[in-house]
Design a protein around this motif. Sequence first.
Motif, mmCIF file in Angstrom:
data_model
loop_
_atom_site.group_PDB
_atom_site.id
_atom_site.type_symbol
_atom_site.label_atom_id
_atom_site.label_comp_id
_atom_site.label_asym_id
_atom_site.label_seq_id
_atom_site.Cartn_x
_atom_site.Cartn_y
_atom_site.Cartn_z
ATOM 1 N N ALA A 143 -3.749 4.517 8.853
ATOM 2 C CA ALA A 143 -4.870 4.007 8.060
ATOM 3 C C ALA A 143 -4.400 2.867 7.174
ATOM 4 O O ALA A 143 -5.053 1.817 7.079
ATOM 5 C CB ALA A 143 -5.467 5.134 7.221
ATOM 6 N N ALA A 144 -3.257 3.060 6.540
ATOM 7 C CA ALA A 144 -2.736 2.030 5.647
ATOM 8 C C ALA A 144 -2.351 0.775 6.426
ATOM 9 O O ALA A 144 -2.562 -0.350 5.967
ATOM 10 C CB ALA A 144 -1.543 2.572 4.864
ATOM 11 N N HIS B 102 -5.615 -7.183 3.095
ATOM 12 C CA HIS B 102 -5.274 -7.288 1.672
ATOM 13 C C HIS B 102 -5.167 -8.759 1.292
ATOM 14 O O HIS B 102 -4.653 -9.580 2.051
ATOM 15 C CB HIS B 102 -3.947 -6.581 1.389
ATOM 16 N N GLN C 35 -12.050 -3.171 4.071
ATOM 17 C CA GLN C 35 -10.756 -2.506 3.907
ATOM 18 C C GLN C 35 -10.900 -0.994 4.056
ATOM 19 O O GLN C 35 -10.082 -0.330 4.682
ATOM 20 C CB GLN C 35 -10.146 -2.853 2.546
ATOM 21 N N ILE C 36 -11.968 -0.475 3.492
ATOM 22 C CA ILE C 36 -12.216 0.973 3.604
ATOM 23 C C ILE C 36 -12.497 1.334 5.068
ATOM 24 O O ILE C 36 -11.972 2.320 5.597
ATOM 25 C CB ILE C 36 -13.408 1.407 2.719
ATOM 26 N N LYS D 53 -3.728 -0.405 9.052
ATOM 27 C CA LYS D 53 -4.954 -1.164 9.327
ATOM 28 C C LYS D 53 -5.443 -1.851 8.053
ATOM 29 O O LYS D 53 -5.838 -3.003 8.048
ATOM 30 C CB LYS D 53 -6.041 -0.230 9.856
ATOM 31 N N ARG D 54 -5.435 -1.096 6.966
ATOM 32 C CA ARG D 54 -6.014 -1.582 5.731
ATOM 33 C C ARG D 54 -5.300 -2.817 5.183
ATOM 34 O O ARG D 54 -5.935 -3.773 4.751
ATOM 35 C CB ARG D 54 -5.964 -0.451 4.692
ATOM 36 N N GLN E 151 0.855 -1.188 0.000
ATOM 37 C CA GLN E 151 0.000 0.000 0.000
ATOM 38 C C GLN E 151 0.889 1.235 0.000
ATOM 39 O O GLN E 151 1.852 1.316 0.768
ATOM 40 C CB GLN E 151 -0.919 0.013 1.227
ATOM 41 N N ASP F 184 -11.512 -0.295 7.722
ATOM 42 C CA ASP F 184 -10.256 -0.405 8.461
ATOM 43 C C ASP F 184 -9.426 0.857 8.292
ATOM 44 O O ASP F 184 -8.806 1.359 9.235
ATOM 45 C CB ASP F 184 -9.440 -1.601 7.945
ATOM 46 N N GLU F 185 -9.442 1.339 7.068
ATOM 47 C CA GLU F 185 -8.665 2.536 6.752
ATOM 48 C C GLU F 185 -9.195 3.724 7.563
ATOM 49 O O GLU F 185 -8.430 4.495 8.150
ATOM 50 C CB GLU F 185 -8.800 2.812 5.252
#
Lengths: 657, 392
Positions: free
Chosen positions: A126-127, A134, A646-647, A129-130, A98, A649-650
């Motif tokens: 944020a990344a 993945h 994912q969003i 978490k995201r 990411q 989480d971000e």
Amino acid sequence: MAASKIKKVGVFVCHCGVNISSVVNIEKVVEAVSKLPEVTVARDYKFMCSTPGQELIGKEIKEQGLERVIVAACSPLLHEETFRRVLVKSDLNQYFFQMVNIREQDAWVTADKDKATQKAIALISAAVKRVQTHEPLPKREVDVDPNVLVIGGGIAGIEASLQIADAGHKVYLVEKQASVGGHMAQFDKTFPTLDCAACILTPKMNSVGFHPNIDLMTYSEVVDISGYIGNFEVTVRKNPKYVDYEKCTGCGVCMEKCPSKVSSEFDEGLVERKAIYTLFPQAVPNKPVIDAKNCTYLTKEKCGVCQKVCEAGAINYEDKEELVKVKVGSIILATGYTFAKPDVLKDYGYGKLDNVLTALEFERLNNAAGPTDGEITLKDGSKPQSVAILHCIGSRDKNYNEYCSKVCCMYSLKFAHLVREKTGAEVFEFYIDIRSPGKAYEEFYTRIREEDVHLIRGKVAQVTDVPVTDDEKGKLVVIGENTLTAQRVRVPVDMVILSTGIESNKDAADMSRLVKVATDKDGFFIERHPKMAPIETASAGIFIAGTCAGPRDIPETVASAQGASSLALKLISKGKVEIEAATAWIVEELCAGCKLCISMCPYKAIEFDEKKKISVINEVLCKGCGTCAATCPSGAAKARHFKDEQIFDEIEGVLSL
Amino acid sequence: MPTTSELMKFAAPMLEMAQTVVEAKGEELKLCYQCGTCTSVCPWGNLKDFNPRKLIEMIRLGFEGFEDDSWKCVNCKLCWDKCPNQINIPQIFQSVRSILLAWNACPPELNIALTSLRDEGNPWQESKEKRDEWTKDFPVPAYEQGTEYLLFSCCTNDYDPRNKKDIKAVVEILNMAKVNYGYIGNKEVCCGDIALSAGENEGYGMLSNKNLEIFRELAVKKILTISPHCLNAFKNRYEFNEGEEVQSSHLVQTYAKLIEDKVLEPKGEIKNKVTYHDPCYLGRHNDIYDEPRFIINSIPGIEFVEMNNIRENSFCCGGGGGGCWLETVKGERLGDLRVLEAVETGAEVIITACPYCVQMLEASILGLGIDEKIKVRTVSELLLSSLKNEEL
């Protein structure tokens, strides 16, 4: 968080020289993100994209057994590919990566250093978490069709076509007008060398017309493009020419005998042409078309002279438009420009006063093949004794076009030379700044001064025919300020040339929708990166050449055309291309069959399964833009790599601070 | 004996000065690229050495010598309209003036007007109690809550003997057309336009607040202006609160509508050759060009000729931006140029629609000694003459 086990994350923060580090406190960022439970290692480096930077990431992946990688640096547009390659090299799926943009979206737009640092930490969190959720996505490759479509037959399109055709590949060259040549065909001499445009252009036009690898479609327009890089399907509309080119010998008798006359676009309305015409005598193909709007037979079914005089029997009034489908792997946009005709022209008497000409009108007047055979004359046929050339008409002007058109200074200096050479007239050149930054351009400017051209620094405000002195009677009076002496000046002259700028085509917005390449506020196509990818576009497989991307002179146009052709050839020679794996899919049980996604999909990648009454995404066509996922009212459309969790989480990551 | 450094002349940038102007709402001066368009179109350039471009450059670097000329700008807006960088050049001079005022460096004659504005609410050194004196023998309906239009008279029309004739014509026409309007008499204070263009921001604030208070108190919805300067103040300058829907219009718009609707039918022939002078504040500042021409053309028998510089390119009378109060030497009057331009068309009457234009043009006619040749009338005066079938 959805993930069962925390994945090991490595965070790599780039200084970007001082681009990021002068605003964002990198040390603090590294310290803060190190403390996140998911982060195994956080490192910073001056240039993460450099070889040592990449090696640093690779080393940490191996040594720490990283499962996810985050690089906080510039825009992913610039270096996402670079870092994804590092993961692949280190045997990690590239979608475990990411990129966080802390340059364009943080350092460059935030003045407060503390806030910028906080923002960087938030974005990285944020990344972090995201990336936990993945998923590995498979590499997808498709074959590249070796044929190329070139849209536009000016010097850019001609050059690009020839390069590709000479390399042995098929080119479809589509030109809207009846001949290739574009604006360059309208010019006589070209700056700064003063070599004649025809001498360097017409041989190339000829090559395009007869090249075995080029399928030249003049009087034709691209009306539809579907598909994707490597595999585009293009529909071309061939407009009816009413002349059978198989039979026509190009003898020209029809044009001689045709009784209908209309103003000639090619000659900027300075003379008339016939309703059956070739654009100019050296046109390629050198065969005529009938202008249906002005042909008496086609409008009123009277006349028919051309058919009667054509010994080859080539005139076909029944000709209809034809839609042709072609398959290509890449597309080169070379749609060119138009000369601006801003409203401000009226302040300069244009359209009202005789002998006030636009630059393009002067080009035609001066052209050896133009209406006066290249003699520079006034409307009454006499030679001018004084000429004013006014720079920046409608350019560098917020009321019209704010940008500099780049070529006008040089062509205006060229005009000055030509007027001096051909008529000996006094030339007054009004400029704001002379812009001559090209090879041998400044030297040309020096030469013009040596030729006794009178340069006056100041923008002209008005041209009038109302005299205040006897000297001004019967003259055009140019009113401006000589800013270097701080004096208002009135200069009576016989001819005024208005140096109008380059503007995007009127139909640029239509073309933009067709090719899915965005235009800037001025209607010029936007390059993928202004410096590092000036010929590529955000649409993979579509390249831009020449002035459709912004004002350019001929050398730059030709260079960009050669660049575009080399990118097209690169695709062909590779034969295969990797395409986006982060596509969308439809959860069948959730789809209500409302078809909203089908109407919204910009890539026509969704079809409707009539049997199951649900939408189905064609993954080959899907570009993963996510429009369907955002549109779907029942949440049936999902985007890989942009899943709801994912969003969320971000968002959680951003808010966790 | 002087020292060598006393003899050596040079200009040194004084960036603090430039910064002060920028902070006083003059920030657009940074955009100038010195093309000289403003200087070419500025009406002053025809008469004397006045160079807005050079002044901007001097102000930008804080070079001395821009001070006196900064009072010359008449806010005619031609430079702003033509500027390729869309720089509000009059605003730059306004910013400079506000600084000069703070230094007490204001031309004395303008200072008198500004003092009168602060003390009496009008620039004419007249008592605020005497504003409505002209209505003593000439009844005008008073504005009450619910009246459709507030007729905002303008100080010049209330006090100046010449301009009183104009406002009386206005009243007569509005009465004939049975327009529902009213006048607030001594409650009115100057719209503040001159204060603002003179850089007297405090005075402007005081005046505009007073008027705003009255408008609010009387729940005014529509304002009818006679002076384009008042119109401009209300339309483009006043800071009405959100939700306060106050519409301001100029009389010529009302007349045009009344004529179109056949409420007013000008039937009396006016057998004069006339021309029309576009007031800068009506035309360039507010885009009203067609209505006055429509009214003139609706008058039977009239012969209407245009001058060279009209509409968007109209030539200023010299009265705006405080120009009405500044002394100008003979041969340097913008009004003279405009009047002569009118005379050259063969017109006997200049029609206009602004009290300052009336004053400036009439002063020039007298100064040039051509009052036998040409005279000035307002659109209202012209229309009334036709409606009453009287000579213009």
